[in-house]
Design a protein around this motif. Structure first.
Motif, short mmCIF file in Angstrom:
data_model
loop_
_atom_site.label_atom_id
_atom_site.label_comp_id
_atom_site.label_asym_id
_atom_site.label_seq_id
_atom_site.Cartn_x
_atom_site.Cartn_y
_atom_site.Cartn_z
N HIS A 86 0.84 -1.18 0.00
CA HIS A 86 0.00 0.00 0.00
C HIS A 86 0.88 1.24 0.00
N CYS A 87 0.30 2.31 -0.51
CA CYS A 87 1.02 3.59 -0.55
C CYS A 87 1.05 4.21 0.84
N SER A 88 1.85 5.24 1.01
CA SER A 88 1.93 5.93 2.30
C SER A 88 0.62 6.60 2.65
N CYS A 89 -0.23 6.83 1.62
CA CYS A 89 -1.56 7.39 1.89
C CYS A 89 -2.60 6.32 2.12
N ALA A 90 -2.15 5.06 2.27
CA ALA A 90 -3.00 3.90 2.58
C ALA A 90 -3.85 3.48 1.39
N SER A 91 -3.54 3.94 0.21
CA SER A 91 -4.30 3.54 -0.97
C SER A 91 -3.56 2.43 -1.71
N GLU A 92 -4.27 1.76 -2.59
CA GLU A 92 -3.68 0.68 -3.35
C GLU A 92 -2.99 1.21 -4.61
N PHE A 93 -2.18 0.33 -5.20
CA PHE A 93 -1.45 0.69 -6.42
C PHE A 93 -2.19 0.12 -7.64
N ARG A 94 -1.92 0.73 -8.77
CA ARG A 94 -2.48 0.27 -10.04
C ARG A 94 -1.39 0.34 -11.11
N CYS A 95 -1.62 -0.35 -12.20
CA CYS A 95 -0.65 -0.37 -13.29
C CYS A 95 -0.83 0.86 -14.19
N LEU A 96 0.27 1.33 -14.69
CA LEU A 96 0.19 2.43 -15.64
C LEU A 96 -0.42 1.96 -16.96
#
Length: 1603
Positions: free
Chosen positions: A1556-1566
């Motif tokens: 997870h990102c530092s903002c607690a959100s998930e990642f996605r592919c470009l």
């Protein structure tokens, strides 16, 4: 001259021939005797109202100053229009020396390592906001403080670097004056000028009335006449001031109609008029004084002056004409007449009358009796307006000096000589000097005050002069002391004062005494005078004791110096006023002139004497016999045994001899007879002996210099010189090796470099001194190794340290050049020499360079042998060096003979045709071989005057034997150097096996092939014979073309010390790192070059332009693109980072860059230099091969098959192309065009014109204006087609009314279409031609007549709207003016109403019927779609492209959707159903046309392929299929290497293990999986449609794997 201004007025003149004859006689007399002793006449020739008349003549006004932008939008801008008058003016500008790049470099932020020294000043120079406060950072300063700080920094930089702050530049510029602009300004000037002329005429009559009134004696009449005289004179003077202010007004920056261009044109034109007048005056007289609007001159008394013209006109019987004035006016008429003056005749129809206008006339004053030119008191300076009239009228001068000037000029007319004249003038000066020296004792105080007082006015208030000093300010302050502050508070205060003396003798500004104090009470007067004079002992107030008489004497003396004493000294007259001393500089000059003890020049004391005869010339006696050696020292005449005294001669030792530069290297390569000629005969006289000996000395020197050719140090004998001596010895072996000796001293003309079976060994054919030599050339394997740790170079090592630039600007640590035998390298590979797994090895470069390519790079077409050669058996590549073609011509005419060999055979039958043309021998040999035919056909033979030997053989081995025998016979005859041209589909090695003598000739292979089906006819011998003769006749041209190519082509990278990235694959050789760097493949994703696509309905003429040479233009102008954008190459995001001083000291420091394109800066610079050389050769030398290079440059740069292919270099150029193209689009918009569509190969613009001719003229003007800019100078913009009305959706969907281009714009394709269509085109010429190209119609089914209905409705609607528009334009003068201009139908209200009625009436009923039929015949599909629904969506989307009809089309669409049962469905929303993928920048191999191909929607396609729109050549489907396969590979690679991005904050993932990102959100592919699958499905559809089996199979397998 009103009578001469009318037509036929010369017929009224009665004495024209007499006056002409008198003028001719005087001019002829002047020509025959130009030197004359006669008293000249003084004239003043000035231009009446110069500046106003220049304005009126040229129709100058601020609003008429236009540029190309204004002219492009003007409706009057048509071919042949004369409304644009170009006028020149001089621009004087001051600018700072530093460039924008310097500013960006000095003002970079603190963080960069390259500007540490330049960024510290921001921290050190920041000041606290208040005293004692904290220091502020640069970003905390205000905008004004930042600007002042940066300005200070740049000023310091300029002082240190350039030693100056500003540079002044004066240049001539041209500005366009519109001759059709509203003439309100010109009319105002003309009204004031004409009114002034009226008042001048009335003033002249009033003066005559005063004279008549005085004669009559009536007092009231005299008073009335004088009042009228004053009135009219005042009015004409007021109008004169206003007229002159029209010019000064436009120069004022704050003026509403400010125009520096107009002011410059007025000044420059006036200056040219005066300069032209000066040129004429200098031919017959002498100019004395040049003024702004006139010229003072002297003319010979015998020059034609005034003449009286007699006429028989009833109003004016005679009038006077001044001949000098007439000559100058004729000059003005010839050079300064405006032949483009447009006069508005009909304001309603805007009709203009073009005429010639010139109201600039000279006026003559004189002749005058005398002219006084005052001089300046300073040396080397001249006064402005020096003539006396302006000296008398000067304001602010003492009345004493004015009176002196008024009385002194009359005295100049007295006296007969120069001395007596100055004596009379001196009496006047002495009178006024006596007044001052006597302190005015004999005149009253009031008169004295009038003479010496000064009167000045203050334009501002006293408080506004804070801190300034002047006599007026001191007077105002002292007035305020005794009169009060209220008396001096307003502006415009008149200060009348005198200059007093003080005990301390302060400055003049502090010694001003107001005259008002002398009118005050005695006590007040004494009080203030004591205070101001600083003298408390003052008791009696006497003005003569207060005044500073020395100051006034100095003021009067200055005027006397300028008018009397300095001019007298310049004319050689002693000082006529001794009490006024000369200035020091003048006194010194007079002393130097009259000094009798002045030392003269040494050239005046000595003269040159005749040269003595040399000693060598005295060796012969009178009889011409040669003396004996013992008699040489004796005297020449008496035979005495006396000897000359010995003379010591000292000569300095010279570093080099000038004799070595006497002959060029090209001359040293020739025999001495060709350079020096034949030697003179020995003869019998001593002169002949001396000339023979002199020639022999030159020959010996020439032979010595021939031996030194190629030696680096000719004073030291090396191995090559010893070998030359050995070969040139007088032994029998030396004579046998003379040919080898010439190889070492003469440049080689390389004919062929052929490989052998031994790796690294080549057979080199060279032409040396008209002889062919076969030399064994050894090419070692050479590569570069960049090591992080240095190596010890030992004797005999295979490597040496070097310094070169690596590809992609990679850091150089320790670069070594390895040179090993090719055979050893192939056996052991490079791992024997370098272990690439070693971390100390950064990279190994140029390992993929082939030996053949290396040899061509090294030797070129002409080379020479370097000194230090060890053996002649074989030559190493290191022992050769390239020679310029300018020094040694390559294959001059008739230096080489040619043989031509031809061979062609049938692919499936045993049919061969051989031809060997022996042009230097008897004739060509022609052989044909077939297994069945034995007797030749006599009809196939050529005419009898050409000798051919024709044989038909059944055995191909016999053919080889015959050819071998013929070549052997030719070789035995020794006809000289011969080249064998081979045109055959067989390999040259196979031919050499069958015909061994092929290896005994240098060979040039002609790569021209006949078609394989050439012999598939009955009379194949006849067809083959014609092909043979055709190819033979073309062979000489082909060989000459190949020779010219060899002379021209060079590779410049080696010259710039750059390591090559040569590679046969699509990956450049980057030292081995390219195998592991996947970015090279993943990042090279080219997108579409489409920049703009504006959908809409365009009711005015639209033009399509083809763009060519965009890549080469971008390359040439790459250094200007960043400047146009307002940035700099030094600070751009993709710029190559520069090293700081610390990085330079620390070798091998790698620089961080954000893009691989930044690393190609050096290679890109070399590429630009190479292209600049091509363009120079094209423009200067008209070189065809340079033009070929420019044409094929972009294809070579894009092709992965090119040896120097680099995707980063290509991406660099494409990024710059995008920037340049955006600038091009912006330039079109600036010039008033509306861009409809734009990509790299074409632009569609809306010209906003109603007819085709005006539109093409406007576009032609716009294109010419763009081409005139340096940024687009090499860009080619050509017409393609035009439309009178256009409906545009995209490049695959458009329709409209085709416009008819002029004949010169018609292409060859149009002419072919006319031939094919014939009568149809003739029928279409009468009516409009509707062009339809709708790809969306192809998506509709052919069933139920869907496609035809679509085309019929759209074409009928377009035709109806166009017809209505034409009718409206014929009946309506002008269209409605909208607050927001529209390019569609919104500007035509009647047409909009007609279109709405058409949609709601006829079209709606037609569409209802069509939709119902389609819906009945083609039922809806299960997914909710139906052909009827697609038909309605497509046709309504096209009809709704015009914003003015969107509401009506929406209502129509809603009604139609009810029939299709999809009004509120998602399927009712328009979506483009086309399967499409754009391949950018596909280049046609036939015509080199570059364009984007939309695979699914391209209009230039068939059912199985795509073709070029210019030459109709089909593109290679296999190549396109390979490109799509490569695209899939790159997409998958990019998908696997892509970064992850946060869905919320859009930051790129940095850590590998975080989920997870530092903002607690998930990642996605470009790159999403959906996009990749959609792309694969598109490719699958295209593969099935255009028969691409490999692509189809690959995509199907991939989709199965994904699903």
């Amino acid at each position: 001259m009103p009578s001469l201004s009318r037509r036929g007025s010369l017929e009224c003149v009665t004495n024209l021939e007499e006056v002409s004859e008198e003028i001719k006689q005087k001019l002829i007399a002047l020509k025959e005797q130009p030197m004359r002793l006669e008293r000249p006449l003084i004239y003043h020739l000035d231009v009446g109202a110069m500046y106003p008349n220049i304005i009126l003549t040229n129709r100058l006004q601020p609003c008429a100053i236009v540029d190309e932008t204004t002219c492009a939008a003007c409706d009057f801008n048509k071919p042949g229009a004369m409304c644009q008058r170009n006028m020149a003016w001089m621009m004087r500008e001051e600018y700072s020396k530093f460039l924008s790049s310097h500013y960006c470099f000095l003002c970079q932020p603190v963080g960069t390592s390259t500007t540490v020294s330049s960024s510290n000043w921001r921290r050190k120079s920041s000041r606290p906001s208040s005293p004692g406060g904290p220091r502020r950072a640069f970003h905390q300063l205000s905008k004004l403080e930042q600007a002042n700080l940066e300005k200070k920094r740049l000023s310091i930089y300029c002082r240190k670097v350039y030693k100056k702050l500003k540079i002044t530049r004066v240049e001539e510029r041209n500005t366009t004056i519109c001759q059709k602009e509203n003439s309100f300004y010109v009319d105002t000037v003309r009204a004031f000028r004409d009114r002034r002329y009226e008042y001048k005429a009335l003033s002249k009559k009033a003066k005559q009335a005063v004279v008549d009134a005085v004669t009559g004696g009536d007092a009231s009449e005299i008073k009335s006449a004088k009042n009228r005289e004053v009135l009219y004179d005042s009015l004409q003077l007021a109008h004169k001031c206003i007229l002159n202010s029209f010019y000064g007004y436009v120069m004022r920056r704050g003026a509403r109609w400010h125009s520096m261009e107009m002011a410059g044109i007025v000044c420059f034109t006036g200056a040219n008029i005066i300069m032209k007048a000066r040129e004429i005056i200098e031919q017959v007289g002498r100019p004395l004084e040049l003024d702004t609007d006139g010229i003072w001159c002297i003319l010979p008394a015998s020059f034609p002056e005034n003449f009286t013209i007699l006429t028989d006109h009833h109003k004016k019987k005679k009038f006077n004409v001044s001949y000098p004035n007439t000559v100058l006016n004729a000059m003005v008429k010839e050079h300064f007449t405006n032949d483009q003056y447009h006069d508005l005749v009909d304001p309603e129809r805007l009709e203009y009358q073009i005429k010639s206008e010139n109201s600039i006339f000279f006026e003559v004053d004189g002749p005058y009796k005398a002219m006084v030119l005052p001089a300046s008191k300073e040396e080397g300076k001249k006064l402005k307006k020096r003539y006396t009239l302006f000296e008398v009228k000067r304001r602010g001068e003492l009345q004493l000096i004015k009176n002196f000037q008024s009385s002194v000029f009359e005295a100049f007319l007295k006296g007969d000589t120069l001395e007596s004249c100055y004596a009379a003038v001196a009496q006047v000066a002495d009178f006024w000097l006596d007044v001052l020296f006597s302190k005015g004792r004999n005149m009253p105080d009031t008169e004295l005050f009038d003479l010496i007082s000064e009167n000045r006015s203050m334009s501002k208030k006293l408080e506004e002069y804070d801190g300034q000093k002047s006599t007026s300010i001191s007077t105002a302050k002292r007035l305020a002391e005794f009169l009060g502050d209220q008396m001096v508070k307003d502006a415009g205060l008149a200060c009348k004062y005198v200059i007093s003396r003080e005990a301390r003798r302060g400055p003049v500004t502090e010694r001003a005494i107001p005259l008002a104090i002398f009118q005050a009470e005695e006590t007040v007067q004494k009080h203030y005078l004591r205070k101001w004079l600083k003298d408390n002992s003052l008791s009696d107030v006497d003005i003569r004791d207060i005044l500073d008489w020395s100051y006034y004497i100095e003021r009067l003396g200055g005027a006397i110096q300028k008018i009397i004493t300095i001019p007298a000294a310049m004319q050689g007259v002693p000082n006529p006023v001794p009490r006024v001393r000369h200035p020091d500089w003048l006194h010194k000059k007079i002393l130097e002139k009259n000094d009798i003890f002045k030392q003269r020049r040494i050239t005046d004391m000595f003269s040159a004497c005749a040269k003595e005869m040399s000693a060598g010339s005295s060796r012969n006696d009178a009889t011409g016999t040669v003396k004996d050696i013992e008699d040489v020292g004796g005297g020449s005449g008496s035979g005495s045994p006396g000897f000359k005294k010995p003379v010591v001669t000292v000569r300095k030792r010279k570093r080099g001899s000038d004799k070595e530069d006497e002959y060029t290297e090209e001359e040293l390569c020739k025999p001495w007879r060709e350079v020096l000629g034949n030697p003179p005969p020995y003869g019998s006289s001593e002169e002949e002996h001396a000339s023979w000996l002199l020639f022999q000395k030159k020959k010996w020197l020439f032979q010595l210099l021939q031996k030194r050719v190629g030696q680096q140090n000719p004073n030291k004998k090396g191995k090559m010189s010893s070998l030359l001596l050995k070969l040139s010895s007088r032994t029998l072996d030396g004579f046998f090796h003379r040919a080898q000796r010439s190889l070492l001293t003469t440049p080689w003309q390389i004919l062929q470099v052929a490989a052998t079976v031994v790796p690294g060994e080549f057979r080199l054919w060279a032409l040396v001194h008209s002889e062919l030599h076969l030399i064994k050339l050894i090419v070692p394997k050479m590569f570069y190794a960049n090591l992080r740790t240095p190596k010890v170079v030992e004797e005999g090592a295979l490597f040496k340290k070097c310094n070169r630039m690596l590809p992609r600007s990679r850091p150089v640590y320790n670069l070594y050049l390895y040179s090993v035998p090719e055979e050893m390298y192939r056996e052991q590979e490079k791992n024997v020499f370098l272990d690439q797994t070693d971390p100390s090895v950064e990279g190994v470069y140029e390992t993929q360079v082939t030996p053949m390519f290396r040899a061509l790079l090294r030797v070129g077409c002409v080379c020479k042998v370097l000194p230090g050669i060890k053996t002649l058996e074989s030559i190493s590549l290191d022992e050769l060096d390239m020679v310029s073609v300018a020094r040694q011509p390559y294959l001059p005419k008739d230096s080489l003979r040619h043989l031509y060999f031809y061979h062609h055979w049938h692919t499936s039958k045993s049919q061969h045709m051989f031809a060997l043309f022996l042009t230097p021998l008897k004739g060509p040999s022609w052989l044909s071989w077939t297994p069945k035919q034995k007797n030749p056909d006599e009809e196939l033979l050529p005419p009898e005057e050409i000798t051919f030997e024709v044989r038909v053989e059944t055995s191909i081995s016999q053919v080889y034997k015959i050819l071998q025998k013929i070549l052997q016979a030719y070789k035995d005859e020794k006809k000289g150097p011969t080249l064998l041209a081979v045109q055959s589909a067989m390999e040259v090695n196979d031919l050499q096996v069958n015909i061994p003598l092929f290896a005994e000739f240098p060979q040039a292979q002609i790569h021209i092939k006949d078609i394989e089906e050439l012999y598939n006819v009955i009379d194949w011998q006849k067809i083959g014979a014609r092909a043979i003769v055709r190819h033979y006749l073309n062979s000489e041209r082909v060989l000459e073309l190949m020779a010219e190519q060899c002379r021209y082509f060079h590779l410049p990278l080696m010259k710039h010390n750059h390591v090559l990235w040569c590679s046969p694959t699509d990956k450049p050789d980057l030292g081995g790192s390219q195998e592991n760097d996947a970015r090279l493949l993943a990042e090279n994703q080219e997108g579409s070059s489409e920049v703009c696509n504006v959908q809409g309905w365009y009711s005015s003429v639209c033009v399509e332009l083809d763009i060519d040479s965009l890549a080469i233009n971008t390359l040439l102008q790459s250094h200007h693109i960043a400047d146009v954008e307002g940035t700099s190459n030094a600070i751009a995001f993709d710029a190559a980072a520069t090293k700081s001083l610390d990085d330079m000291l620390t070798e091998g420091t790698d620089l961080t860059v954000y893009d691989e394109t930044a690393r190609c800066a050096e290679a890109f610079k070399i590429l630009r230099i190479m292209a600049s050389g091509w363009m120079r050769d094209i423009s200067v030398y008209r070189n065809v091969f340079a033009d070929f290079q420019v044409i094929h440059f972009y294809r070579w740069l894009r092709s992965p098959k090119s040896l120097l292919y680099d995707p980063a270099l290509l991406r660099t150029l494409q990024n710059l192309m995008k920037k340049l193209f955006l600038q091009l689009v912006a330039e079109f918009k600036r010039l008033g065009c509306t861009i409809i569509y734009a990509n790299f190969n074409k632009i569609v613009v809306c010209s906003k014109r109603k007819n085709v001719e005006d539109a093409l003229a406007n576009v032609e003007f716009v294109v010419a204006s763009i081409r005139n800019k340096e940024l687009f100078h090499s860009l080619e913009l050509t017409y393609r087609q035009c439309w009178e009305q256009l409906v545009w959706l995209d490049t695959a969907n458009f329709g409209g009314i085709q416009g008819k281009l002029p004949e010169k714009e018609n292409s060859q394709n149009d002419s072919q279409d006319e031939e094919n269509n014939g009568e149809e085109d003739e029928e279409k010429e009468d009516g409009p031609i509707v062009v339809m190209n709708w790809n969306i119609a192809e998506q509709l089914p052919e069933a139920a007549n869907c496609r035809n209905n679509f085309n019929a409705v759209i074409a009928g609607y377009i035709n109806a709207i166009y017809t209505r528009l034409k009718q409206t334009e014929q009946t309506t003068m002008s269209a409605a003016v909208l607050s927001q201009p529209s390019l569609g139908l919104a500007g035509h209200e009647t047409v909009v109403e007609y279109a709405k009625d058409l949609l709601t009436g006829e079209i709606s009923q037609t569409l209802f019927q069509m939709t119902e039929k389609i819906n009945n015949r083609l039922r809806p599909l299960p997914d909710g779609t139906s052909p009827a629904l697609d038909f309605v969506k497509a046709i309504c989307h096209v009809l709704g492209l015009d914003p003015a009809l969107q509401d009506a089309v929406s209502d129509l669409k809603a009604d139609l959707l009810r029939l299709a049962s999809g009004e509120f469905s998602e399927k009712a929303v328009w979506k483009d159903p086309t399967v499409s993928y754009v391949i950018p920048q596909i280049i046609c191999k036939a015509c080199n046309h570059c364009r984007d191909i939309d695979l699914g929607r391209d209009q230039y396609r068939t059912d199985s392929s795509w073709y070029c729109p210019l030459c109709n050549t089909s593109y290679d489907n296999a190549e396109i299929e390979c490109f799509l396969l490569d695209t899939i590979t790159r997409k998958f690679l990019a998908y696997n290497l892509q970064d992850l991005q946060c869905k919320k904050c859009s930051q790129i993932k940095l850590e590998n293990l975080t989920r997870h990102c530092s903002c607690a959100s998930e990642f996605r592919c470009l790159l999403s999986k959906t996009e990749l699958v959609r792309l694969l499905e598109t490719f699958l559809s295209l593969a099935r449609k255009f028969d691409m089996p490999a692509l189809s199979e690959t995509v199907e397998q991939t989709l199965k794997f994904i699903y």
